[in-house]
Design a protein around this motif. Sequence first.
Motif, PDB file in Angstrom:
ATOM      1  N   LEU A  14     -23.366  55.996 -19.698  1.00  0.00           N
ATOM      2  CA  LEU A  14     -23.835  55.471 -21.019  1.00  0.00           C
ATOM      3  C   LEU A  14     -22.510  55.336 -21.986  1.00  0.00           C
ATOM      4  O   LEU A  14     -22.702  54.899 -23.072  1.00  0.00           O
ATOM      5  N   TRP A  21     -22.481  64.048 -28.677  1.00  0.00           N
ATOM      6  CA  TRP A  21     -23.201  63.501 -30.076  1.00  0.00           C
ATOM      7  C   TRP A  21     -24.149  64.141 -30.896  1.00  0.00           C
ATOM      8  O   TRP A  21     -24.139  64.120 -32.181  1.00  0.00           O
ATOM      9  N   THR A  92     -32.192  58.517 -24.371  1.00  0.00           N
ATOM     10  CA  THR A  92     -31.090  58.010 -23.332  1.00  0.00           C
ATOM     11  C   THR A  92     -32.216  57.862 -22.168  1.00  0.00           C
ATOM     12  O   THR A  92     -33.119  57.930 -22.066  1.00  0.00           O
ATOM     13  N   ARG A 119     -30.254  57.213 -32.486  1.00  0.00           N
ATOM     14  CA  ARG A 119     -29.452  56.195 -31.327  1.00  0.00           C
ATOM     15  C   ARG A 119     -30.293  56.220 -30.031  1.00  0.00           C
ATOM     16  O   ARG A 119     -30.780  57.033 -29.458  1.00  0.00           O
ATOM     17  N   ALA A 121     -29.635  54.638 -26.124  1.00  0.00           N
ATOM     18  CA  ALA A 121     -28.750  54.307 -25.482  1.00  0.00           C
ATOM     19  C   ALA A 121     -29.265  54.125 -23.746  1.00  0.00           C
ATOM     20  O   ALA A 121     -29.738  55.267 -23.415  1.00  0.00           O
ATOM     21  N   TYR A 152     -25.965  44.687 -26.665  1.00  0.00           N
ATOM     22  CA  TYR A 152     -25.896  44.673 -25.187  1.00  0.00           C
ATOM     23  C   TYR A 152     -24.498  44.292 -24.727  1.00  0.00           C
ATOM     24  O   TYR A 152     -23.975  43.196 -25.162  1.00  0.00           O
ATOM     25  N   ARG A 158     -25.206  48.230 -20.613  1.00  0.00           N
ATOM     26  CA  ARG A 158     -25.530  49.030 -21.476  1.00  0.00           C
ATOM     27  C   ARG A 158     -26.200  48.308 -22.833  1.00  0.00           C
ATOM     28  O   ARG A 158     -25.569  47.405 -23.005  1.00  0.00           O
ATOM     29  N   ALA A 160     -27.741  49.221 -26.504  1.00  0.00           N
ATOM     30  CA  ALA A 160     -27.763  50.428 -27.650  1.00  0.00           C
ATOM     31  C   ALA A 160     -28.463  49.895 -28.834  1.00  0.00           C
ATOM     32  O   ALA A 160     -28.221  48.798 -29.019  1.00  0.00           O
ATOM     33  N   THR A 162     -29.007  51.441 -33.130  1.00  0.00           N
ATOM     34  CA  THR A 162     -29.326  52.616 -34.054  1.00  0.00           C
ATOM     35  C   THR A 162     -30.256  52.280 -35.193  1.00  0.00           C
ATOM     36  O   THR A 162     -30.410  51.128 -35.581  1.00  0.00           O
TER      37      THR A 162
END
Length: 196
Positions: A14, A21, A92, A119, A121, A152, A158, A160, A162
């Motif tokens: 990740l 975090w 996650t 978040r 991820a 992306y 990965r 993500a 927010t």
Amino acid sequence: MNRDRRLPAYRRELGFDPVDWLLTRPGPQRWLDIGCGSAHALFEAAPALSGKARIVGLDLVGYFGGSPGDDVELVTGSVLTWQPDEPVDLITSVHALHYVGDKLAALARMSSWLTADGRLAANFDASALRAADGSPLGRRLTSALRHNGFEYNPRTHRIARTGNALPHWDFRYAGADAHVGPNYTGQDAVASHYRL
């Protein structure tokens, strides 16, 4: 699929440390891990997060490597049908989306579960999302992801975002193909087909 992955694999896959975090944020946090496998990583994280975060592991197959406790809740279910009972600060998903049929529905559901500054991820392979005729969605997909607030990276695979949102897609799910063979991980994966 590595169902026994440990916490260092989360950092590597990740690109950040979920425990660090969560520890930088004020107040009690909630971490949801989609496709947690045996949940070894969650049990490893629990002592550092004790009293600071509630950890929920969701997996389609309920073969967990430990018993739930005060800080770890384990749920057997699908990301496409189950949902948390309150907003989540961190979601996650390490390689689990490769095996989901409607990947865009999964991304939309997970995004809607986030807190305002939460978040998401996950590992994500955009090449596994195709038009109904099997052709790649390509830039149409990556543009739609950006338009809906996702970041992306095709090199690292990965994705993500927010913050809480309910993404809108111009693609309609047309079915999945579980016989496409290996993806970039070397493991067999599922291709998701969409009508434009």
